[in-house]
Design a protein around this motif. Structure first.
Motif, mmCIF file in Angstrom:
data_model
loop_
_atom_site.group_PDB
_atom_site.id
_atom_site.type_symbol
_atom_site.label_atom_id
_atom_site.label_comp_id
_atom_site.label_asym_id
_atom_site.label_seq_id
_atom_site.Cartn_x
_atom_site.Cartn_y
_atom_site.Cartn_z
ATOM 1 N N LEU A 1 3.253 22.075 6.079
ATOM 2 C CA LEU A 1 4.599 21.587 6.323
ATOM 3 C C LEU A 1 5.244 21.121 5.031
ATOM 4 C CD1 LEU A 1 3.864 19.406 9.495
ATOM 5 C CD2 LEU A 1 4.700 21.763 9.441
ATOM 6 N N ASP A 2 6.559 21.201 5.006
ATOM 7 C CA ASP A 2 7.351 20.661 3.910
ATOM 8 C C ASP A 2 8.391 19.731 4.532
ATOM 9 O OD1 ASP A 2 8.545 20.048 1.580
ATOM 10 O OD2 ASP A 2 9.325 22.050 1.136
ATOM 11 N N CYS A 3 8.271 18.425 4.234
ATOM 12 C CA CYS A 3 9.134 17.430 4.867
ATOM 13 C C CYS A 3 10.078 16.833 3.831
ATOM 14 C CB CYS A 3 8.303 16.318 5.496
ATOM 15 S SG CYS A 3 6.992 16.930 6.585
ATOM 16 N N SER A 4 11.241 16.382 4.289
ATOM 17 C CA SER A 4 12.164 15.680 3.402
ATOM 18 C C SER A 4 11.698 14.237 3.253
ATOM 19 C CB SER A 4 13.577 15.730 3.990
ATOM 20 O OG SER A 4 13.617 14.968 5.179
ATOM 21 N N PRO B 1 3.080 13.938 12.437
ATOM 22 C CA PRO B 1 4.095 13.294 11.587
ATOM 23 C C PRO B 1 4.032 13.822 10.159
ATOM 24 C CG PRO B 1 2.725 11.685 12.761
ATOM 25 C CD PRO B 1 2.039 13.000 12.863
ATOM 26 N N CYS B 2 5.190 13.882 9.513
ATOM 27 C CA CYS B 2 5.259 14.259 8.102
ATOM 28 C C CYS B 2 5.387 12.980 7.278
ATOM 29 C CB CYS B 2 6.460 15.177 7.850
ATOM 30 S SG CYS B 2 6.298 16.795 8.614
ATOM 31 N N PHE B 3 4.263 12.441 6.874
ATOM 32 C CA PHE B 3 4.287 11.207 6.098
ATOM 33 C C PHE B 3 4.569 11.472 4.623
ATOM 34 C CE2 PHE B 3 1.230 9.632 9.475
ATOM 35 C CZ PHE B 3 2.223 8.975 10.179
ATOM 36 N N ASP B 4 4.253 12.667 4.170
ATOM 37 C CA ASP B 4 4.447 13.023 2.764
ATOM 38 C C ASP B 4 5.363 14.239 2.691
ATOM 39 O OD1 ASP B 4 2.556 11.022 1.951
ATOM 40 O OD2 ASP B 4 0.978 12.404 2.612
ATOM 41 N N LYS B 5 5.805 14.540 1.491
ATOM 42 C CA LYS B 5 6.670 15.714 1.327
ATOM 43 C C LYS B 5 5.921 17.013 1.561
ATOM 44 C CE LYS B 5 10.311 13.759 -1.475
ATOM 45 N NZ LYS B 5 11.258 13.977 -2.568
ATOM 46 N N GLY B 6 4.659 17.003 1.342
ATOM 47 C CA GLY B 6 3.829 18.154 1.667
ATOM 48 C C GLY B 6 2.684 17.715 2.546
ATOM 49 N N GLU B 7 2.532 18.287 3.723
ATOM 50 C CA GLU B 7 1.526 17.855 4.682
ATOM 51 C C GLU B 7 0.814 19.081 5.229
ATOM 52 O OE1 GLU B 7 -0.541 15.049 7.155
ATOM 53 O OE2 GLU B 7 0.843 14.711 5.499
ATOM 54 N N LYS B 8 -0.527 19.060 5.140
ATOM 55 C CA LYS B 8 -1.318 20.124 5.745
ATOM 56 C C LYS B 8 -2.074 19.540 6.927
ATOM 57 C CE LYS B 8 -4.756 23.706 4.964
ATOM 58 N NZ LYS B 8 -5.680 24.369 4.011
ATOM 59 N N PHE B 9 -1.977 20.226 8.025
ATOM 60 C CA PHE B 9 -2.633 19.769 9.248
ATOM 61 C C PHE B 9 -3.554 20.860 9.743
ATOM 62 C CE2 PHE B 9 -2.746 19.790 13.898
ATOM 63 C CZ PHE B 9 -3.198 18.508 14.164
ATOM 64 N N VAL B 10 -4.796 20.488 10.072
ATOM 65 C CA VAL B 10 -5.753 21.453 10.594
ATOM 66 C C VAL B 10 -6.542 20.782 11.707
ATOM 67 C CG1 VAL B 10 -7.467 20.838 8.831
ATOM 68 C CG2 VAL B 10 -7.660 23.020 10.053
ATOM 69 N N GLU B 11 -6.788 21.529 12.778
ATOM 70 C CA GLU B 11 -7.533 20.975 13.909
ATOM 71 C C GLU B 11 -8.186 22.116 14.686
ATOM 72 O OE1 GLU B 11 -6.845 17.240 16.749
ATOM 73 O OE2 GLU B 11 -5.304 18.779 16.977
ATOM 74 N N ALA B 12 -9.422 21.869 15.106
ATOM 75 C CA ALA B 12 -10.150 22.832 15.934
ATOM 76 C C ALA B 12 -10.259 22.274 17.343
ATOM 77 C CB ALA B 12 -11.535 23.085 15.348
ATOM 78 N N PHE B 13 -10.174 23.165 18.336
ATOM 79 C CA PHE B 13 -10.239 22.734 19.724
ATOM 80 C C PHE B 13 -10.667 23.911 20.589
ATOM 81 C CE2 PHE B 13 -5.942 23.775 18.415
ATOM 82 C CZ PHE B 13 -5.516 24.694 19.356
ATOM 83 N N PRO B 14 -11.196 23.648 21.775
ATOM 84 C CA PRO B 14 -11.671 24.740 22.632
ATOM 85 C C PRO B 14 -10.526 25.489 23.303
ATOM 86 C CG PRO B 14 -12.024 22.634 23.699
ATOM 87 C CD PRO B 14 -11.526 22.331 22.314
#
Length: 833
Positions: free
Chosen positions: A764-767, A790-803
């Protein structure tokens, strides 16, 4: 004399008007009514109508019976409630209570020869409960806790009692049971069938809250622990490193664990029904001191039962319900005329005080307060004469003291031996146990200072003093009790009745001044409800007018209605209609929604009984896990502090290895909060699980991961970084990314191709303004994946594994943002396992 009668009538009318006026305080004090204060939904209203209509039809049907209709109505109601809490559980509890009575009666039979023909119901139950608690408290330290062992221990006094009945001269057992049933039916008829039916309808309605499965925080974190460990490991672990309360007084948990072990299922609901029945019986007997009318005594029981906290305690395993039974039955014994050293009541009161101490630390105060009532009633001047006629049963008293000492002090002694603090974690600033911080533990949430304003807030701003909505304190204790205490001056036998103020004020004031928490005051509410009977009393020198008495009774009914109106607000999950919980399937569905950890624990108990599980910090629901649960809250303070200090993946991996963690429960719907002390830990753990965690199962919003020593190998399925290919005609789509709008947009569809798990990642790229991105995948079968990022920083990487939901064959990826700053998606990836 005529003037006195006229004056008395005017006083009665004034009292009735005062009572009716007291009810007006409720809507006036609430102020401006808002729709959100209506705690009832359509399902609850429908349930109430169905219950009332069904009960009315049964009542009308039984009205054609001439003799035993009241007994039949009571029997059918008990049968309905027993089926609702589970046939096996109800049967186990009935057998357990019967064995308690038999054991207690056998001990009293041996010690008190002059009372051998008396039933001694309350005395025997208290002695039996204490004797069994002492025995079971010793057994749980050793790996001998099997259902067969407990079945034999319960059967022994029953068999011995039956043989003893055969040996005693007189009618046989069948004839005695028939006579007892006839006597009970006769007493019920004297109440009045229609009055009994109306009261029973309300009492049974409130008792139906026992149908709720065990969902409360404390129950799933601790109270179910003894039953679980006895059922799977056959010994209790007392592990304070995982749960600081493990060595706390445990009589209630132990007594619930035994019938649960026998039934093979949680018998908490059935046990609570038995406690409620014993409580109402003791209140009925106590109310005879104030009220001659059976109908008025029945009204008092209804007024008490409608207290919203009763529903809360029926749905959980908190200690206050049993402590109220101890207090009320103890006061009943203490106020009887036969309270002397040569009577069974003395032994029962000693055991009652021991049980109070073994139930809870503050129970010791209640036990002493009830003993103070007995001391005030003790016939000191007749002690010598009584002893001359009947020698003191020293062997029996010494046995009761010995058993009571085990019940009262066993948990404290063991806690002192193992941790150095007999009341861990309380007063650890004094004892300095290494198992907890060297401070005196207190919950500051409800420690606001004792004052009249705080007492008022208990009833009108209850959310400040209880985990509930407002107006659920039971208004009668605020508005009717003070008036009743004044009217108590005109009641016959007021000397004995007034002694109920000793535990009411002694325990109540001390608890309120210590901590302004509403539930802790419940043990004295039954005594307060009995004393409220003074507002209806007919035992003064001159009778009042029937109209005034009717108006006074009507005012109490209005308070009952107000209590019932606010009952659903006493617990946050009381929005479920009770009729849907009558079956096991309905209860299972609710558990899956609210406490899915119970099902995951059950799965691991069957497949990996020795596996240690790491729980969410805010959801320490490991009481039903056979192995040791790993908590990350103040229950395991050392582990909580260690988790918050983790800085990188290597430290996290070492932390998991040190704690022998095999499985992790992850709440994937939890929104990250950078103000939380666990923010860094949860980010590390989420990334770690996406590499080393196998998503084994998902129930509700909880995913269970099995940890692997090596990273899992996922195969690529979707990798989008050039969003211009999605829809080149859209102006908000450019090669480096796509702006997420507030309306969901489907960006890709992919095939599952037999995979059982997925790893989702987004760049993500957040303002500078904070925005929230919604990670969403809709499946063709099963619940969608939906996570707010949430985008807490200007650049945010999110990764999650689930069934992947069972049976799903394809997924549709959506991008959305919630209200806030703009969010640009730079890269979107999906990998399958």
């Amino acid at each position: 004399m005529k003037k006195q009668i006229i004056l008395k009538k005017y006083l009665e009318i004034g009292r009735a008007l005062l009572l009716l006026g007291a009810f007006i305080v409720i809507p006036v004090s609430i102020g401006n009514w808002r729709p959100d204060l209506l705690y009832w939904n359509a399902g609850l209203w429908k349930d109430l109508y169905i219950w009332g209509g069904s009960f009315a039809l049964v009542t009308l049907g039984l009205a054609f019976f001439r003799t035993h209709r009241a007994a039949l109505l009571v029997g059918l109601t008990l049968l309905y409630l027993g089926i609702g809490v589970g046939v096996a559980q109800a049967t186990a509890v009935v057998a357990f209570i019967s064995a308690m009575y038999a054991l207690g009666r056998l001990l009293l039979y041996a010690a008190y020869r002059e009372q051998r023909r008396q039933p001694l119901l309350v005395e025997s139950l208290l002695i039996g409960a204490g004797a069994y608690s002492a025995l079971f408290a010793l057994l749980i330290h050793y790996p001998v806790n099997y259902p067969l062992v407990y079945a034999a221990l319960l059967a022994a006094p029953l068999v011995a009692g039956l043989r003893l009945l055969d040996a005693v001269p007189g009618p046989n057992l069948q004839a005695r049971l028939e006579q007892a049933g006839h006597d009970l039916s006769h007493r019920l008829r004297r109440i009045g069938y229609w009055k009994l039916a109306g009261a029973l309808c309300v009492i049974a309605y409130m008792a139906r809250y026992a149908f709720y499965p065990t969902l409360s925080y404390d129950d799933n974190a601790l109270h179910l622990r003894i039953w679980t460990t006895l059922a799977h490991n056959h010994v209790y672990d007392f592990d304070t490193r995982s749960q600081v309360w493990a060595v706390a007084p445990f009589v209630v948990d132990l007594l619930v664990a035994v019938p649960s072990l026998l039934a093979g299922a949680n018998a908490r609901g059935a046990f609570n029904l038995a406690l409620l029945a014993l409580l109402l019986y003791s209140m009925w007997q106590l109310a005879r001191l104030i009220l001659r009318s059976r109908a008025q005594r029945l009204l008092l029981l209804v007024l008490f039962v409608t207290t919203p906290l009763t529903a809360l305690l029926m749905a959980g395993q908190q200690t206050e319900l049993m402590l109220s039974v101890m207090a009320t039955s103890g006061v009943l014994l203490a106020l009887r005329r036969s309270s002397s050293l040569t009577r069974p009541a003395t032994a029962a009161l000693i055991m009652m005080a021991a049980l109070c101490c073994g139930i809870k630390v503050t129970g010791a105060l209640m036990g002493m307060a009830v003993l103070a009532v007995w001391i005030c009633r003790f016939p000191w001047r007749q002690r010598g004469a009584a002893s001359a006629r009947s020698p003191l049963p020293w062997p029996g008293l010494l046995l009761v003291v010995a058993l009571g000492s085990v019940v009262a002090f066993q948990s404290y002694a063991y806690a002192w031996y193992t941790t150095g603090n007999p009341v861990l974690p309380l007063y650890n600033g004094i004892f300095k146990s290494p198992a907890f911080s060297p401070v005196n533990f207190i919950d500051p949430t409800y420690s606001k200072g004792a004052s009249l304003r705080a007492y008022w807030e208990l009833f009108f701003q209850t959310n400040l003093h209880q985990e509930s909505a407002n107006y659920v304190g039971g208004f009668q204790y605020l508005l009717l009790l003070p008036l009743a205490l004044l009217m108590l001056l005109g009641v016959r036998h007021r000397a004995r009745a007034s002694l109920m103020l000793v535990p009411l004020l002694g325990f109540g004031f001390v608890m309120f001044f210590t901590l302004q928490y509403l539930r802790y005051l419940y043990p004295v509410m039954p005594l307060a409800a009995v004393l409220i009977g003074a507002v209806l009393s007919e035992r003064s020198a001159l009778p009042g007018t029937p109209v005034a008495r009717m108006a006074a009774g009507t005012s109490l009914l209005l308070f009952c209605g107000a209590n019932l109106f606010f009952v659903p607000g006493v617990l946050w999950f009381f929005s479920t209609p009770l009729r849907t919980l009558y079956t096991e399937a309905g209860r299972v569905e609710l558990v899956k929604q609210l406490v899915p950890e119970q099902f995951l624990n059950q799965q691991l108990n069957a497949t990996a009984p020795g596996a240690v599980v790491l729980y969410e910090p805010a959801r320490p629901y490991g009481a039903t896990l056979a192995a040791l649960p790993a908590y990350l809250n103040w229950y395991a303070q050392w582990r909580e502090l260690e988790s918050m200090q983790l800085k990188n993946a290597a430290e996290l991996s070492a932390f998991l290895v040190r704690n022998n963690i095999s499985y992790v429960y992850w709440e994937y719907t939890q929104v990250p909060d950078d103000r939380s002390p666990f923010y860094g830990y949860r980010n590390l753990l989420r990334d770690y699980l996406s590499q080393f965690g196998v998503p084994e199962m998902q129930v509700g919003n909880i995913v269970m991961y099995r940890l692997q020593p090596k990273p899992l190998v996922y195969r690529p399925a979707v990798d989008i970084s050039d969003f211009s290919l999605i829809d080149p005609t859209r102006s908000d789509v450019s090669a480096p990314g796509i702006a997420a709008g507030e309306a969901p947009r489907m960006v890709h569809e992919f095939e599952v191709d037999g995979a059982r798990a997925i790893r989702y990642s987004v760049q993500l790229d957040c303002s500078s303004e904070r925005g929230n991105f919604v990670a969403q995948i809709n499946w063709d079968k099963g619940a969608p994946y939906y996570h707010v990022v949430p985008c807490f920083d200007k650049g945010e990487k999110f990764v999650e594994a689930f069934p992947i939901p069972p049976g799903a064959t394809k997924g549709l990826m959506y991008i959305t943002r919630q209200a806030g700053g703009p969010v640009v998606v730079r890269r979107l990836q999906v990998e399958l396992y």
